[in-house]
Design a protein around this motif. Sequence first.
Motif, PDB file in Angstrom:
ATOM      1  N   ALA A   1       1.461  -4.370 -12.816  1.00 33.97           N
ATOM      2  CA  ALA A   1       2.206  -3.240 -12.274  1.00 33.97           C
ATOM      3  C   ALA A   1       3.045  -3.655 -11.064  1.00 33.97           C
ATOM      4  CB  ALA A   1       1.248  -2.113 -11.894  1.00 33.97           C
ATOM      5  N   MET A   2       2.502  -4.568 -10.272  1.00 29.88           N
ATOM      6  CA  MET A   2       3.186  -5.001  -9.056  1.00 29.88           C
ATOM      7  C   MET A   2       4.141  -6.168  -9.269  1.00 29.88           C
ATOM      8  SD  MET A   2       2.382  -3.150  -6.342  1.00 29.88           S
ATOM      9  CE  MET A   2       2.711  -1.805  -7.490  1.00 29.88           C
ATOM     10  N   ALA A   3       4.239  -6.657 -10.493  1.00 25.59           N
ATOM     11  CA  ALA A   3       5.094  -7.817 -10.760  1.00 25.59           C
ATOM     12  C   ALA A   3       6.560  -7.503 -10.502  1.00 25.59           C
ATOM     13  CB  ALA A   3       4.889  -8.300 -12.188  1.00 25.59           C
ATOM     14  N   TYR A   4       7.005  -6.324 -10.912  1.00 23.44           N
ATOM     15  CA  TYR A   4       8.422  -6.004 -10.727  1.00 23.44           C
ATOM     16  C   TYR A   4       8.827  -5.920  -9.263  1.00 23.44           C
ATOM     17  CZ  TYR A   4      12.751  -3.421 -10.346  1.00 23.44           C
ATOM     18  OH  TYR A   4      14.004  -3.026  -9.978  1.00 23.44           O
ATOM     19  N   PRO A   5       8.127  -5.135  -8.416  1.00 24.83           N
ATOM     20  CA  PRO A   5       8.560  -5.094  -7.019  1.00 24.83           C
ATOM     21  C   PRO A   5       8.493  -6.456  -6.336  1.00 24.83           C
ATOM     22  CG  PRO A   5       6.484  -3.900  -7.320  1.00 24.83           C
ATOM     23  CD  PRO A   5       7.044  -4.163  -8.672  1.00 24.83           C
ATOM     24  N   ARG A   6       7.482  -7.234  -6.642  1.00 24.36           N
ATOM     25  CA  ARG A   6       7.411  -8.565  -6.028  1.00 24.36           C
ATOM     26  C   ARG A   6       8.592  -9.427  -6.481  1.00 24.36           C
ATOM     27  NH1 ARG A   6       1.244  -8.155  -6.724  1.00 24.36           N
ATOM     28  NH2 ARG A   6       0.486  -8.110  -4.569  1.00 24.36           N
ATOM     29  N   SER A   7       8.865  -9.406  -7.770  1.00 25.14           N
ATOM     30  CA  SER A   7       9.976 -10.203  -8.295  1.00 25.14           C
ATOM     31  C   SER A   7      11.304  -9.758  -7.700  1.00 25.14           C
ATOM     32  CB  SER A   7      10.032 -10.097  -9.818  1.00 25.14           C
ATOM     33  OG  SER A   7       8.882 -10.642 -10.414  1.00 25.14           O
ATOM     34  N   ARG A   8      11.459  -8.460  -7.549  1.00 30.00           N
ATOM     35  CA  ARG A   8      12.712  -7.931  -6.993  1.00 30.00           C
ATOM     36  C   ARG A   8      12.936  -8.452  -5.579  1.00 30.00           C
ATOM     37  NH1 ARG A   8      15.811  -3.113  -7.847  1.00 30.00           N
ATOM     38  NH2 ARG A   8      17.711  -3.405  -6.613  1.00 30.00           N
TER      39      ARG A   8
ATOM     40  N   GLY B   1       0.809  -1.202   0.000  1.00 35.61           N
ATOM     41  CA  GLY B   1       0.000   0.000   0.000  1.00 35.61           C
ATOM     42  C   GLY B   1       0.845   1.256   0.000  1.00 35.61           C
ATOM     43  N   ASP B   2       1.796   1.343   0.922  1.00 33.72           N
ATOM     44  CA  ASP B   2       2.671   2.508   0.965  1.00 33.72           C
ATOM     45  C   ASP B   2       3.549   2.584  -0.276  1.00 33.72           C
ATOM     46  OD1 ASP B   2       1.792   3.673   3.289  1.00 33.72           O
ATOM     47  OD2 ASP B   2       3.217   2.619   4.573  1.00 33.72           O
ATOM     48  N   PHE B   3       3.938   1.428  -0.805  1.00 31.20           N
ATOM     49  CA  PHE B   3       4.748   1.424  -2.023  1.00 31.20           C
ATOM     50  C   PHE B   3       3.977   2.046  -3.187  1.00 31.20           C
ATOM     51  CE2 PHE B   3       6.251  -0.435  -5.995  1.00 31.20           C
ATOM     52  CZ  PHE B   3       7.606  -0.169  -5.918  1.00 31.20           C
ATOM     53  N   ARG B   4       2.705   1.701  -3.301  1.00 27.91           N
ATOM     54  CA  ARG B   4       1.892   2.279  -4.374  1.00 27.91           C
ATOM     55  C   ARG B   4       1.721   3.780  -4.185  1.00 27.91           C
ATOM     56  NH1 ARG B   4      -1.216  -2.426  -3.474  1.00 27.91           N
ATOM     57  NH2 ARG B   4      -2.871  -1.214  -2.448  1.00 27.91           N
ATOM     58  N   ARG B   5       1.550   4.196  -2.945  1.00 29.96           N
ATOM     59  CA  ARG B   5       1.422   5.630  -2.682  1.00 29.96           C
ATOM     60  C   ARG B   5       2.711   6.363  -3.019  1.00 29.96           C
ATOM     61  NH1 ARG B   5      -2.049   3.703   1.383  1.00 29.96           N
ATOM     62  NH2 ARG B   5      -0.361   3.296   2.864  1.00 29.96           N
ATOM     63  N   ASP B   6       3.832   5.733  -2.737  1.00 30.56           N
ATOM     64  CA  ASP B   6       5.120   6.373  -2.994  1.00 30.56           C
ATOM     65  C   ASP B   6       5.414   6.477  -4.493  1.00 30.56           C
ATOM     66  OD1 ASP B   6       7.718   7.440  -2.180  1.00 30.56           O
ATOM     67  OD2 ASP B   6       8.547   5.538  -2.881  1.00 30.56           O
ATOM     68  N   THR B   7       5.048   5.458  -5.241  1.00 29.72           N
ATOM     69  CA  THR B   7       5.416   5.399  -6.659  1.00 29.72           C
ATOM     70  C   THR B   7       4.306   5.804  -7.613  1.00 29.72           C
ATOM     71  OG1 THR B   7       4.756   3.067  -6.825  1.00 29.72           O
ATOM     72  CG2 THR B   7       7.053   3.537  -6.190  1.00 29.72           C
ATOM     73  N   GLY B   8       3.060   5.846  -7.145  1.00 24.01           N
ATOM     74  CA  GLY B   8       1.945   6.132  -8.034  1.00 24.01           C
ATOM     75  C   GLY B   8       1.515   4.940  -8.870  1.00 24.01           C
ATOM     76  N   MET B   9       2.058   3.758  -8.578  1.00 30.32           N
ATOM     77  CA  MET B   9       1.701   2.553  -9.320  1.00 30.32           C
ATOM     78  C   MET B   9       0.350   2.027  -8.845  1.00 30.32           C
ATOM     79  SD  MET B   9       5.521   0.837  -9.269  1.00 30.32           S
ATOM     80  CE  MET B   9       5.140  -0.604 -10.248  1.00 30.32           C
ATOM     81  N   SER B  10      -0.347   1.320  -9.723  1.00 26.08           N
ATOM     82  CA  SER B  10      -1.641   0.746  -9.363  1.00 26.08           C
ATOM     83  C   SER B  10      -1.443  -0.610  -8.709  1.00 26.08           C
ATOM     84  CB  SER B  10      -2.511   0.593 -10.611  1.00 26.08           C
ATOM     85  OG  SER B  10      -2.117  -0.553 -11.361  1.00 26.08           O
ATOM     86  N   ASP B  11      -2.557  -1.212  -8.247  1.00 30.71           N
ATOM     87  CA  ASP B  11      -2.477  -2.534  -7.643  1.00 30.71           C
ATOM     88  C   ASP B  11      -2.685  -3.646  -8.670  1.00 30.71           C
ATOM     89  OD1 ASP B  11      -5.159  -2.250  -8.157  1.00 30.71           O
ATOM     90  OD2 ASP B  11      -5.842  -2.739  -6.137  1.00 30.71           O
TER      91      ASP B  11
END
Length: 284
Positions: free
Chosen positions: A169-176, A155-165
């Motif tokens: 969109a969330m594949a990269y941070p999860r993979s990282r 949630g905070d990550f999306r707020r920080d980056t402006g990315m959607s859920d």
Amino acid sequence: MTTFMETPVASGVAPDRARSWLLVPATKPETFGNAVASGVDAVILDIEDAVAPAKKPAAREAVVQWLGEGNSAWVRINDATTPYWADDLAALSGLPGLVGVMLAKTESGGQVEATAARLAPGTPILALVESAMGLEAATEIARAESTFRLAFGSGDFRRDTGMSDDPLAMAYPRSRLVVSSRAARIPGPIDGPTLTANDSILGRDAALTLSMGMTGKLCMHSEQAAIVNRELAPSPTDVSWARDVIDALGADGAHVKDGSDLPRLAKALKINELAEIFGISAAS
């Protein structure tokens, strides 16, 4: 990396294998006991996001008192850039009921080590990555000596980056986080929570968590634990397949005939190990 004791909490599943991680507001101490008894794998008493600044001292004291009464849980503490961080650690350090801490908004390995330096030696630290800076430093954070597992503050990550859920969109941070964890040889990361109360959406999200290589998921309500635990564990059908493969090829690979058998056997052995840990029987 530091070797941590596999102290069972809540359901009895060791923290390195725990699937469901329930966040419980520290402003509600009357709910702590029920949370532990709810069937979740791990309970995290939250004195960070769930607590307004004016209420943090009282919430912290409630956690200290409860842990000092012979109970045990994890505690999410405030991030290292806040004035509350040092007070949290001073109050919690050395408490026998403290299983470990979740460090909010982790953005460097140095923050993990600074946290560890104020706790009893060997206290496990879950590093919660919640920002672009934290994600960029994921490898460094994962390799910090005191990091036990990574967790995704989606949630905070999306707020920080402006990315959607959206899953794409969330594949990269999860993979990282998954790759960083694997490279550091620590247990798989813990995914962010599903905020909706819809069981179908939770099941879908938990299945996505598993498909991305993550091995745990934060929960906002104890009722979510059963679905998360089910989705992040082998199914009875999986267990049947795994045991058939092991019977055919031998647990030690004695009957392996070609290279294609080896990946199947490795997968089967992993499924069988998880089935034993989580108490899952083969389909009849």
